[in-house]
Design an enzyme around this catalytic site. Structure first.
Site, PDB file in Angstrom:
ATOM      1  N   ILE A   1      -6.026  -8.232 -36.361  1.00 25.72           N
ATOM      2  CA  ILE A   1      -5.878  -9.441 -37.166  1.00 25.72           C
ATOM      3  C   ILE A   1      -7.129 -10.310 -37.080  1.00 25.72           C
ATOM      4  CG2 ILE A   1      -4.626 -11.651 -37.294  1.00 25.72           C
ATOM      5  CD1 ILE A   1      -2.076 -10.033 -36.609  1.00 25.72           C
TER       6      ILE A   1
ATOM      7  N   ARG B   1      -7.778 -18.680 -40.702  1.00 30.21           N
ATOM      8  CA  ARG B   1      -8.757 -17.779 -41.319  1.00 30.21           C
ATOM      9  C   ARG B   1      -8.390 -17.522 -42.780  1.00 30.21           C
ATOM     10  NH1 ARG B   1     -13.896 -15.568 -41.365  1.00 30.21           N
ATOM     11  NH2 ARG B   1     -13.833 -13.394 -42.079  1.00 30.21           N
TER      12      ARG B   1
ATOM     13  N   GLU C   1       6.050   7.176 -17.992  1.00 33.50           N
ATOM     14  CA  GLU C   1       6.751   8.451 -17.861  1.00 33.50           C
ATOM     15  C   GLU C   1       7.761   8.406 -16.713  1.00 33.50           C
ATOM     16  OE1 GLU C   1       3.258   8.847 -20.252  1.00 33.50           O
ATOM     17  OE2 GLU C   1       3.447   8.098 -18.203  1.00 33.50           O
TER      18      GLU C   1
ATOM     19  N   GLU D   1       2.922   0.438 -10.702  1.00 36.72           N
ATOM     20  CA  GLU D   1       4.333   0.265 -10.311  1.00 36.72           C
ATOM     21  C   GLU D   1       5.249   1.207 -11.087  1.00 36.72           C
ATOM     22  OE1 GLU D   1       5.846  -3.602  -9.352  1.00 36.72           O
ATOM     23  OE2 GLU D   1       3.829  -4.378  -9.032  1.00 36.72           O
TER      24      GLU D   1
ATOM     25  N   ALA E   1       0.831  -1.201   0.000  1.00 38.06           N
ATOM     26  CA  ALA E   1       0.000   0.000   0.000  1.00 38.06           C
ATOM     27  C   ALA E   1       0.867   1.254   0.000  1.00 38.06           C
ATOM     28  CB  ALA E   1      -0.933  -0.010   1.200  1.00 38.06           C
TER      29      ALA E   1
ATOM     30  N   THR F   1      -3.782  -3.598  -5.078  1.00 43.84           N
ATOM     31  CA  THR F   1      -3.974  -4.966  -5.562  1.00 43.84           C
ATOM     32  C   THR F   1      -3.955  -5.930  -4.382  1.00 43.84           C
ATOM     33  OG1 THR F   1      -2.893  -4.423  -7.654  1.00 43.84           O
ATOM     34  CG2 THR F   1      -3.045  -6.748  -7.080  1.00 43.84           C
TER      35      THR F   1
ATOM     36  N   GLY G   1       0.481   9.407  -6.262  1.00 47.09           N
ATOM     37  CA  GLY G   1       0.673   8.264  -7.131  1.00 47.09           C
ATOM     38  C   GLY G   1       2.121   8.213  -7.585  1.00 47.09           C
TER      39      GLY G   1
END
Length: 379
Positions: free
Chosen positions: A337, A268, A367, A363, A124, A158, A131
């Site tokens: 695709i 395909r 940037e 994480e 945490a 998380t 951030g």
């Protein structure tokens, strides 16, 4: 660098691949749709040693190397990126930090059950107003003598709703700025600790992402990690290693999307031939394969440097920066695709595309990785 994997590494890779195909693939679309945490699958991952892969066996870990970790992470993320991030957080952010910096008593009490997969952990750091700028911690830990009084809110955590133990970063002395930050081990169920609402996310919807609320939570002094004021350095060190995990997750997302696109292109037909025979599609696949291989090499390089005890701030940042971009590029092309089929859930690639985006954000955003890299090369 030896590009040949050892017999043990190949066995770990195959075991993770078999687990992903047999245990994670069934129900992965439904778990994504319903935001369902893979409870039973994560339990089995713990039993396999995948939640404490690099931890010393005396603390319940599997004692493996970091390259094995990259290989296993890629195979898990090829199928289920949500399960992969649970694995990444427990290995890279929680267990790794505790093994390197925790006291012996903390390792015995907390690391052992985490590394052996009996419980899972959470890290945490992020807050509503902190951030990328991790120095701007608003969560406070007031020193009360034999305990700290913890107050504040953490965001985007998380494993937030399923963890048993939490590593919480908080400000103890604002006048010292980042040198006044500490890291604490907090247990689920302590008075004043509340898990907030679950986030409704674009991707990795099977992972458990919550806010955490601390209201006068008493944290015993012995639950502080390291010396007073060590918390910021602890967090940065842990994140350096964590970037290998997220880079490997991104690599797996890209690999999974590529393999599905290649398989589809071979079956395909359009204009009386398989679409892989059309240069427009063949060149997309060639680019995807090349970029994935380059990303894998960056992950291996960072992992090898980590095992050698070298500074991985630059190599880890490069691996995460590049692998996350490859994940985005590859998944977008995989959807293209597949054409119209790529836009529906049944074919998996739209999920990969949604899952890929977060690897450029958590994480350390892309940037932030560029800041880390540029500062390193400027030295």
């Amino acid at each position: 660098m030896d590009f040949n994997l050892s017999e043990e590494q190949l066995m770990i890779q195959q075991a993770a691949r078999d687990f992903a195909q047999n245990e994670l693939l069934p129900g992965v679309i439904e778990r994504d749709r319903d935001q369902k945490f893979p409870v039973e699958q994560v339990k089995k991952m713990g039993e396999m040693g995948l939640l404490g892969m690099m931890v010393d066996p005396k603390y319940g870990g599997a004692g493996m190397d970091s390259v094995s970790y990259v290989l296993a992470m890629e195979e898990i993320a090829k199928v289920d990126a949500s399960a992969a991030v649970v694995m990444s957080v427990n290995n890279s952010l929680v267990c790794a930090g505790l093994e390197k910096f925790a006291s012996e008593e903390q390792k015995v009490k907390y690391l052992t059950p985490l590394a052996s997969g009996q419980v899972i952990g959470a890290f945490a750091l992020s807050e509503p107003e902190a951030g990328s700028d991790a120095t701007s911690q608003k969560t406070t830990a007031e020193d009360k003598g034999d305990y700290y009084l913890l107050n504040g809110i953490k965001n985007w955590i998380t494993n937030g709703g399923t963890a048993t133990y939490y590593i919480v970063i908080a400000q103890t002395d604002p006048e010292k700025k980042h040198k006044g930050i500490n890291a604490f081990i907090v247990e689920r169920g302590w008075e004043g600790f509340e898990v907030g609402v679950k986030e409704d996310k674009l991707g990795i919807r099977g992972s458990d992402t919550h806010s955490l609320i601390f209201n006068n939570v008493k944290v015993p002094k012995e639950n502080r990690i390291g010396a007073d004021g060590f918390g910021f350095n602890f967090a940065m060190a842990v994140l350096n290693g964590g970037r290998i995990g997220i880079a490997s997750q991104a690599l797996g997302i890209a690999s999974g999307a590529y393999e599905l696109a290649l398989k589809y292109a071979k079956t395909r037909k359009a204009f009386k031939t398989e679409i892989i025979n059309h240069q427009a599609i063949a060149f997309k696949l060639a680019d995807m394969a090349t970029q994935i291989t380059a990303a894998r090499m960056l992950c291996f390089k960072a992992a090898c440097e980590k095992d050698a005890g070298q500074d991985i701030s630059e190599s880890g940042a490069m691996a995460k920066l590049y692998s996350s971009q490859v994940a985005m590029d590859t998944t977008i092309e995989a959807v293209q695709i597949h054409g119209g089929y790529g836009y529906v859930k049944e074919y998996h690639v739209e999920r990969f595309m949604r899952d890929a985006k977060i690897t450029q954000i958590y994480e350390g955003t892309s940037e932030i990785q560029k800041i880390v890299i540029s500062r390193s090369i400027a030295k």
